[in-house]
Design an enzyme around this catalytic site. Structure first.
Site, PDB file in Angstrom:
ATOM      1  N   TRP A 264     -35.148   6.739 -69.185  1.00 29.16           N
ATOM      2  CA  TRP A 264     -33.685   5.629 -67.842  1.00 29.16           C
ATOM      3  C   TRP A 264     -32.298   6.340 -67.928  1.00 29.16           C
ATOM      4  O   TRP A 264     -32.178   5.400 -66.899  1.00 29.16           O
ATOM      5  CB  TRP A 264     -34.673   4.280 -67.791  1.00 29.16           C
ATOM      6  CG  TRP A 264     -34.828   3.684 -69.247  1.00 29.16           C
ATOM      7  CD1 TRP A 264     -35.578   3.453 -70.284  1.00 29.16           C
ATOM      8  CD2 TRP A 264     -33.075   3.097 -69.911  1.00 29.16           C
ATOM      9  NE1 TRP A 264     -34.879   3.087 -70.963  1.00 29.16           N
ATOM     10  CE2 TRP A 264     -32.917   2.787 -71.081  1.00 29.16           C
ATOM     11  CE3 TRP A 264     -31.781   2.862 -69.422  1.00 29.16           C
ATOM     12  CZ2 TRP A 264     -32.559   2.285 -71.726  1.00 29.16           C
ATOM     13  CZ3 TRP A 264     -30.773   2.351 -69.929  1.00 29.16           C
ATOM     14  CH2 TRP A 264     -31.282   1.793 -71.643  1.00 29.16           C
TER      15      TRP A 264
ATOM     16  N   GLU B 103     -37.553  -3.864 -79.984  1.00 26.33           N
ATOM     17  CA  GLU B 103     -37.587  -2.773 -79.665  1.00 26.33           C
ATOM     18  C   GLU B 103     -36.291  -1.859 -79.504  1.00 26.33           C
ATOM     19  O   GLU B 103     -35.286  -3.039 -79.526  1.00 26.33           O
ATOM     20  CB  GLU B 103     -37.954  -3.261 -77.868  1.00 26.33           C
ATOM     21  CG  GLU B 103     -38.750  -3.069 -77.548  1.00 26.33           C
ATOM     22  CD  GLU B 103     -39.440  -3.301 -75.839  1.00 26.33           C
ATOM     23  OE1 GLU B 103     -38.138  -2.198 -75.519  1.00 26.33           O
ATOM     24  OE2 GLU B 103     -39.496  -4.001 -75.638  1.00 26.33           O
TER      25      GLU B 103
ATOM     26  N   GLU C 209     -38.994  -8.757 -71.817  1.00 28.88           N
ATOM     27  CA  GLU C 209     -37.449  -9.118 -71.118  1.00 28.88           C
ATOM     28  C   GLU C 209     -37.077  -9.750 -69.587  1.00 28.88           C
ATOM     29  O   GLU C 209     -36.820  -9.256 -69.028  1.00 28.88           O
ATOM     30  CB  GLU C 209     -37.104  -7.245 -70.984  1.00 28.88           C
ATOM     31  CG  GLU C 209     -37.068  -6.503 -72.454  1.00 28.88           C
ATOM     32  CD  GLU C 209     -36.341  -5.050 -72.288  1.00 28.88           C
ATOM     33  OE1 GLU C 209     -36.523  -4.507 -71.523  1.00 28.88           O
ATOM     34  OE2 GLU C 209     -36.001  -4.654 -73.050  1.00 28.88           O
TER      35      GLU C 209
HETATM   36  C1  GAL Z   1     -37.745  -2.158 -72.709  1.00 24.75           C
HETATM   37  C2  GAL Z   1     -39.128  -2.762 -72.477  1.00 24.75           C
HETATM   38  C3  GAL Z   1     -40.186  -1.566 -72.333  1.00 24.75           C
HETATM   39  C4  GAL Z   1     -39.901  -0.270 -72.212  1.00 24.75           C
HETATM   40  C5  GAL Z   1     -38.899   0.478 -72.739  1.00 24.75           C
HETATM   41  C6  GAL Z   1     -38.486   1.349 -72.498  1.00 24.75           C
HETATM   42  O1  GAL Z   1     -36.592  -2.210 -71.952  1.00 24.75           O
HETATM   43  O2  GAL Z   1     -38.884  -3.921 -72.410  1.00 24.75           O
HETATM   44  O3  GAL Z   1     -41.104  -2.055 -72.009  1.00 24.75           O
HETATM   45  O4  GAL Z   1     -39.590   0.177 -70.694  1.00 24.75           O
HETATM   46  O5  GAL Z   1     -37.334  -0.285 -72.095  1.00 24.75           O
HETATM   47  O6  GAL Z   1     -36.672   1.958 -72.958  1.00 24.75           O
END
Ligand code: GAL
Ligand code: ZN
Length: 673
Positions: free
Chosen positions: A318, A310, A152
């Site tokens: 978060w 992902e 990212e």
């Molecule tokens: C993405 C990131 C991952 C993990 C994930 C959690 O932004 O690439 O490493 O942090 O979020 O939602």
């Protein structure tokens, strides 16, 4: 080079795998469970720099070799990370100059992740040294199918305002403008006594007493996206040299809340376009935002299949309130990406961490283990993806295009503008939503794309418009297309200079209108609309003092600041029509407008109320995806075989509440594309 990994056939399935967080016994168990779930690929090593290079130039790659061997023995392919996403403490301790800096001068400390300045030559050199070691060791490993550069890029460090970045920004500006005179012109520096007489005087748009120069801000956004892309290219070129034939990717964040990277510039640099998507779980139309992001990813990939690197098995960690997925949602969300062009469905992450900032993020193997609802859904998803494998390689086709441009977004959302309520995605996503409700599939494409195959093109909030875009849209209409342009489009050129003589300067003639003054509305203010099409609907956010210069009025304001002034117009040009929407209609008005435009341009609509229906087209068959987001069973017209249930559909497919169907429809001989 541009290639999907040969070893990944069907729809790939897997996720980020961080074995370094676990003892070896767990690795063996992981491999067994991956086989049980039908996992075909995992991304390994993304955050393991500190373990792979415990001190400068001392590499410890054996443990990773063991992991790769084990995965290979278990029939699982590896998307191997270059591990450069998060530098280890020894590096920032030895070289604090790699740490990024905010606009206000605050240095960001290490201790999280991604604490590096994209322009730092020291960081670049250390990163490439690690990539070299990894490529030399693993280039020929039989498990390796793809390289995963960093992670990212720009997620946390997209804009660095440090002195190193300032110098890099100046070099970028010299390449763009050649000399100071051109820069002064482009930035309009006679305003507020900003004229530069030496390159050394130029800085990033750091925190200033009031609005920094808007063109300086816009150029800094362009520069910052380029600086990160440059980092990608440096790693990629090295990998192409040391590991020839293995495709290289990096995971994008094409999501509504991410705005810092111009992914249309990045897409052509990728061997495979990869994407991370996280639901905006607070939105009750989160699945529509998912569809929008997936369509935009397909646009960035220029229509080619893309890799969902992902998404989350259930909750993330978060957001303000991390909402878990409902039963069935994991599969529904996954197939929504596949329906819109993904040929891989991967997750963050394989096994939920015990420690660290993401320990409450869901994973395919949850803390509670495998006697869980989530694990059973993961296994079911693996079965479903296997069953629909023949979908891989097929393409989505759309009759409608929406123009999307990150530069226009950066410029449209600068400070010192007429109304904070006009944001780049606001109207675009309202129009997208209305099309989604009508079952209309949309391509999100960059201005400058070939538009000739679309029945309808929408240019919402295309604030910054180049002369060539304006010319292309004119010829699209002249040749019979239907174009809808909205307010806050075509206002400025690429330097953010206003196009004079009446708004919107780039489109005034094409639209047959001219606007002399903006009348933004107060917060929450509603203005009544009149005219057959929009009668009873309300205008919100924006109105403008517009006069007709050849166009016909379709709707106007009944009250508000501009009673009697047109709000929606239509202008016939060549064999097509250019419509102008001068305000933001409410939901009802937007729906009525979009329905009318579909009828006028011959776009088929199907209302399925909360059921998503999308097709992918292959050479032998097309695949009808039906995703039931409602709490009721639904029936949708379909003839063929449902690959998910194995059932035959003679005329319709029944899809239970929350469930999915993928119907293979045979393409009659002779009708093949
Ligand atoms: C993405 C990131 C991952 C993990 C994930 C959690 O932004 O690439 O490493 O942090 O979020 O939602
Ligand atoms: Zn910097």
């Amino acid at each position: 080079m541009s290639a999907w990994p040969d070893a990944l056939t069907g729809i790939a399935f897997g996720g980020d795998y961080n074995p370094e967080q676990w003892p070896r016994e767990t690795w063996e168990q992981d491999a067994r469970l991956m086989a049980e779930a039908g996992v075909t690929v995992v991304s390994v090593g993304i955050f393991s720099w500190a373990l792979l290079e415990p001190e400068q130039d001392r590499f410890d790659l054996d443990w990773l070799g063991e992991v790769m061997d084990l995965l290979h023995r278990s029939g699982i392919s590896v998307d191997l990370a270059t591990a450069t996403a998060s530098p280890p403490p020894w590096l920032s301790h030895q070289h604090p100059e790699i740490l990024p800096q905010n606009a206000d001068g605050t240095r960001l400390w290490p201790g999280g992740r991604q604490a590096w300045c994209p322009s730092s030559p020291v960081f670049r050199e250390r990163a490439l040294s690690l990539v070299t070691a990894l490529a030399q060791r693993f280039a020929g490993h039989p498990a390796l199918v793809m390289w995963h550069v960093s992670n990212e890029l720009g997620g946390h460090n997209a804009r660095c305002f440090c002195d190193v970045s300032a110098a890099d920004f100046r070099r970028w500006l010299e390449r763009r403008y050649g000399d100071l005179e051109h820069l002064n012109d482009a930035w309009g520096t006679t305003f507020w006594s900003q004229r530069y007489t030496d390159w050394e005087q130029i800085l990033p748009p750091r925190t200033a007493p009031t609005f920094p120069n808007p063109t300086q801000q816009l150029d800094f956004s362009r520069f910052s996206s380029d600086a990160l892309l440059d980092h990608y290219r440096a790693e990629r070129d090295l990998l192409h040299r040391l590991s020839p034939g293995v495709p290289v990717t990096t995971n994008f964040m094409v999501m509504s809340h991410v705005r810092d990277m111009d992914y249309f510039a990045w897409g052509p640099e990728m061997d495979v376009v990869s994407q991370d998507h996280y639901l905006e779980a607070h939105r009750d139309d989160a699945h529509v935002e998912l569809a929008f992001s997936a369509d935009l990813t397909r646009g960035v990939a220029n229509g080619r299949p893309w890799f969902l690197m992902e998404h989350s098995p259930s909750a993330v960690n978060w957001q303000e309130r991390n909402i878990a997925k409902q039963p069935g949602q994991l599969r529904r969300n996954s197939l929504a990406h596949v329906a819109r062009g993904a040929d891989a469905v991967c997750f963050f992450q394989w096994r939920a961490s015990r420690a660290g900032a993401e320990k409450y993020h869901s994973a395919l193997v949850p803390h509670a283990g495998t006697d869980t609802r989530l694990w059973r859904e993961v296994v079911e998803l693996g079965r479903t993806l296997e069953a629909i494998g023949e979908v891989a390689g097929s393409r989505v086709r759309a009759d409608v295009a929406i123009l999307f441009d990150w530069e226009a977004r950066w410029a449209a959302e600068l400070d010192s503008h007429p109304s904070r309520d006009v944001t780049y995605l606001d109207l675009m996503q309202r129009i997208y939503r209305a099309l989604w409700d009508l079952g209309v599939t949309v391509d999100l494409v960059h201005p400058g794309s070939d538009l000739s195959s679309y029945r309808m093109v929408v240019a919402p909030t295309l604030y910054l418009t180049t002369d060539s875009t304006a010319a292309e849209l004119r010829s699209y209409v002249e040749q019979g297309g239907l174009l809808l342009v909205s307010y806050w489009s075509g206002i400025v050129d690429e330097h953010d200079h206003v196009r004079l003589g009446g708004y919107p300067g780039a489109f005034r003639d094409l639209l047959g209108i001219s606007t002399e003054e903006f009348f933004p509305l107060r917060a929450g203010e509603q203005v009544r609309l009149g005219g057959d099409l929009l009668a009873g609907a309300a205008a919100q956010v924006w109105t403008e003092l517009l006069s007709l210069r050849g166009a016909d009025e379709v709707a106007g304001y009944v009250d508000g600041p501009l009673p009697g002034i047109p709000a929606l117009t239509r202008n016939e040009v060549g064999s097509g029509a250019a419509w102008y929407l001068a305000t933001r209609p409410d939901e009802m008005g937007t729906a009525a407008l979009v329905r009318e435009l579909c009828a006028a341009s011959g776009v088929d609509v199907h209302q399925h109320g909360g059921v998503e229906v999308v097709r992918r087209h292959g050479p032998e068959a097309s695949y009808l995806f039906v995703l039931n987001h409602t709490a009721e069973e639904v029936e949708v017209a379909a003839t063929g075989t449902d690959l998910v249930s194995g059932g035959v559909c003679a005329g319709d497919v029944r899809v239970p509440a929350g469930s999915v169907a993928v119907v293979r429809e045979e393409v009659p001989q002779g009708a093949r594309p």
